[in-house]
Scaffold this motif. Sequence first.
Motif, short mmCIF file in Angstrom:
data_model
loop_
_atom_site.label_atom_id
_atom_site.label_comp_id
_atom_site.label_asym_id
_atom_site.label_seq_id
_atom_site.Cartn_x
_atom_site.Cartn_y
_atom_site.Cartn_z
N GLY A 123 -1.25 0.87 -11.72
CA GLY A 123 -1.24 0.38 -13.26
C GLY A 123 0.31 -0.26 -13.46
O GLY A 123 0.59 -1.04 -14.02
N LEU A 124 1.17 0.76 -13.22
CA LEU A 124 2.48 0.42 -13.35
C LEU A 124 3.12 -0.56 -12.74
O LEU A 124 3.92 -1.51 -13.12
N LEU A 125 2.64 -1.00 -11.39
CA LEU A 125 2.93 -2.02 -10.49
C LEU A 125 2.65 -3.35 -11.24
O LEU A 125 3.12 -4.22 -11.47
N LYS A 126 1.20 -3.43 -11.62
CA LYS A 126 0.80 -4.57 -12.45
C LYS A 126 1.62 -4.79 -13.72
O LYS A 126 1.94 -5.95 -13.98
N GLN A 127 1.68 -3.77 -14.23
CA GLN A 127 2.51 -3.68 -15.96
C GLN A 127 3.96 -4.31 -15.72
O GLN A 127 4.44 -5.15 -16.35
N GLU A 128 4.82 -3.72 -14.61
CA GLU A 128 5.95 -4.04 -14.38
C GLU A 128 6.35 -5.35 -13.61
O GLU A 128 7.46 -5.75 -13.50
N PHE A 129 5.69 -5.28 -12.64
CA PHE A 129 6.10 -6.34 -11.44
C PHE A 129 4.97 -7.36 -11.38
O PHE A 129 5.57 -8.56 -11.59
N TYR A 130 3.85 -7.25 -11.55
CA TYR A 130 2.90 -8.38 -11.48
C TYR A 130 2.81 -9.34 -12.61
O TYR A 130 3.05 -10.47 -12.81
N TYR A 131 2.37 -8.80 -13.65
CA TYR A 131 1.90 -9.59 -14.91
C TYR A 131 3.11 -10.28 -15.82
O TYR A 131 2.90 -11.35 -16.18
N GLU A 164 7.11 -15.31 -0.21
CA GLU A 164 7.94 -14.99 -1.20
C GLU A 164 7.59 -13.70 -2.01
O GLU A 164 8.47 -12.90 -2.60
N PHE A 165 6.56 -13.69 -2.38
CA PHE A 165 5.76 -12.61 -3.28
C PHE A 165 6.10 -11.32 -2.36
O PHE A 165 6.26 -10.35 -2.93
N MET A 166 5.95 -11.32 -0.82
CA MET A 166 6.01 -10.06 -0.50
C MET A 166 7.42 -9.48 -0.48
O MET A 166 7.68 -8.53 -0.56
N ASP A 167 8.41 -10.60 -0.25
CA ASP A 167 9.76 -10.20 -0.28
C ASP A 167 10.31 -9.42 -1.88
O ASP A 167 10.69 -8.58 -1.70
N GLU A 168 9.50 -10.27 -2.94
CA GLU A 168 9.74 -9.47 -4.17
C GLU A 168 9.23 -8.34 -4.31
O GLU A 168 9.85 -7.50 -4.96
N LEU A 169 7.86 -8.15 -3.79
CA LEU A 169 7.22 -6.77 -4.12
C LEU A 169 7.87 -5.75 -3.07
O LEU A 169 8.13 -4.60 -3.64
N ASP A 170 8.65 -6.01 -2.04
CA ASP A 170 9.44 -5.16 -1.20
C ASP A 170 10.40 -4.63 -1.93
O ASP A 170 11.09 -3.63 -2.06
N ARG A 171 11.23 -5.67 -2.74
CA ARG A 171 12.47 -5.43 -3.54
C ARG A 171 12.06 -4.52 -4.57
O ARG A 171 12.78 -3.47 -5.16
#
Length: 68
Positions: free
Chosen positions: A12-20, A31-38
């Motif tokens: 839930g935190l990942l979606k709220q802070e990173f994805y949405y 690029e998405f995977m690189d951002e997720l890794d960071r």
Amino acid sequence: SCDNARAEGFFGLLKQEFYYPRDWSGTTVGEFMDELDRWMEWFRSGRISQRLGWLTPNEYRLSLGYPV
């Protein structure tokens, strides 16, 4: 069955802070995977936590004498 509340809270935190908060249109999978890794690296070592006395995990480890 096991309680998976911590995992649900994390995702839930990942979606709220990173994805949405971002517009991912035009972003490649790489690029998405690189951002997720960071973001994951920041979450594991740079995110301030009330539970750790308002320190980052790295600062908390250093305060205990552990190498970062």
